[in-house]
Design an enzyme around this catalytic site. Sequence first.
Site, PDB file in Angstrom:
ATOM      1  CG  ASP A   1      -2.077   0.939   1.093  1.00  0.00           C
ATOM      2  OD1 ASP A   1      -2.183   1.592   0.038  1.00  0.00           O
ATOM      3  OD2 ASP A   1      -2.873   1.031   2.033  1.00  0.00           O
TER       4      ASP A   1
ATOM      5  CG  ASP B   1      -6.087  -5.248   1.846  1.00  0.00           C
ATOM      6  OD1 ASP B   1      -5.746  -4.798   2.960  1.00  0.00           O
ATOM      7  OD2 ASP B   1      -6.651  -4.531   0.992  1.00  0.00           O
TER       8      ASP B   1
ATOM      9  CB  CYS C   1     -11.074 -25.753   9.185  1.00  0.00           C
ATOM     10  SG  CYS C   1      -9.593 -24.732   8.980  1.00  0.00           S
TER      11      CYS C   1
ATOM     12  CB  CYS D   1      -6.042 -24.437   9.978  1.00  0.00           C
ATOM     13  SG  CYS D   1      -7.044 -24.181  11.460  1.00  0.00           S
TER      14      CYS D   1
ATOM     15  CB  CYS E   1      -9.570 -27.078  12.679  1.00  0.00           C
ATOM     16  SG  CYS E   1     -10.312 -25.423  12.719  1.00  0.00           S
TER      17      CYS E   1
ATOM     18  CG  HIS F   1      -9.820 -21.211  12.095  1.00  0.00           C
ATOM     19  ND1 HIS F   1     -10.239 -22.341  11.432  1.00  0.00           N
ATOM     20  CD2 HIS F   1     -10.909 -20.392  12.176  1.00  0.00           C
ATOM     21  CE1 HIS F   1     -11.518 -22.224  11.128  1.00  0.00           C
ATOM     22  NE2 HIS F   1     -11.950 -21.062  11.569  1.00  0.00           N
TER      23      HIS F   1
END
Length: 370
Positions: free
Chosen positions: A93, A266, A304, A306, A309, A335
Site C-alpha cells: 500500500d 485484503d 477446516c 488448519c 482445527c 484458522h
Amino acid sequence: MTFRFQLHHTDTATGARRGTFTTPHGPVETPGFMPVGTQGTVKGLTIDHVASTGAHMILGNTYHLGLRPGHETVRALGGLHAMSGWEGPILTDSGGFQVFSLKGINKISEHSVVFRSHIDGALIDLTPEHSIEIQESLGSDVAMVLDHVVALPAERDDVQQAMERSIRWAKRCLEYASRDDQAKFAIVQGGLDVDLRVQCARDLASMNFEGYAVGGLSVGETPDEMYRITAATTPELPADKPRYLMGVGRPIDLLESIVRGIDLFDCVMPTRNGRNGFAFTDSGPIKIRNAKHKTDTSPLDASCDCLACTRHSRGYLRHLFIAGEMLGPTLLSLHNLTYYQKVMRGAREAIRAGTLVEYIATKKNQWGIT
C-alpha cells in the site's frame, strides 16, 4: 511479459471473474485474498504459517515500513521478500490510507501529505514520488499509487477535491516509477457518489496501469452502500486488468464483491479478530472465550484442515485465551486466514462450474445471513 492477467471464466449470472495474475514472484489465482503484513509480518504468524493457509500474495505498508526499519534498511536486507522470507508476490500500500487513519497528525496539500511520525514525532513529507521511491526500495511486485482517502460521510466538494487530487497523484506516481518488474495499481476514489466514481475510473483507465483498485470504502459506510459503489465502478475499469477492493472485509463482503466483478481483497479482519478470540467458521462466528466452550472437545471447525482445527479442541483454545497464552491468538489467526482462503477457493471453483449463485446461497445459510 512480466505481468499478465488472464481471465479463465466469467460467471454468466453475475459479474464474477476467475483469473490468474502473473507476477515476477509467481501467479495469484483470483478471486484471491491477501493477508495483511503491515510491518513485514502477518501479526503472530510465521511465513510458513501464512503459506500453509493457501495465500498466494501478501500485503505490506509503505508508511510503516518507511518509518521502521526504513526503506533503505529494507533495501540493504535484500528487499521485502528477502527480509521477510516470503517467496510469493507482495503488494505494498502507498501510505494513502494513513491520510485517513492518521488525519489528526497530518497536513494535506497538492504537493504531498506531511505526517508527524507516530513513533518519534518527526516530520515526514510523503509525496507521490517518494511513495513510489519507498516501494521501489521495498521491491514489492505491486506498488499502489498515493491517493487521498476521506472519511465517509463527507461533503461532496471535499470528496470531489480528494478524488481529483488522487487522479493527479496517480499520474505523478506513474511518471516517476522506474522499475519494470513492479506493477503500478491506480486507486479509484469518489466516496459514495456514483458520478465521481465513474469519472475517476474512466480517467484512471485512460492511463497505463497494470491494475486498478477501488479505494475509500469500508471507512464508515454501510455494506449496501459499499456494494452499490463497487457495482457502479467495476464496469468502468479495463476488463483485462485485475480489480482490487481495498480493506474489505467480512467473508460475505468478499462474496458480494466478487459478484460485482472484484478480483483481489485484503483486510486485517481475520487476524485482528483471531487475536481477540473470534473465529470464522462454516457454522457461523464463534467467540472462543465463551464459557460454553470450556469442556468442548470438538474442533473449532470440523471442515477446516488448519493446525488449530486438526490438533486442538475448542476447550483447549478457550483455555489458551483465558490463560493469556500467545498461542491462542496465533492459532485463531491461522484458522481465520485458512478459512478465508477456503472461501476464496470455493468461489473460484463455483465460478468455473457456473454455480456461484448457489455457492453464495449455501454460505449465507451456513452463516445465518438472510
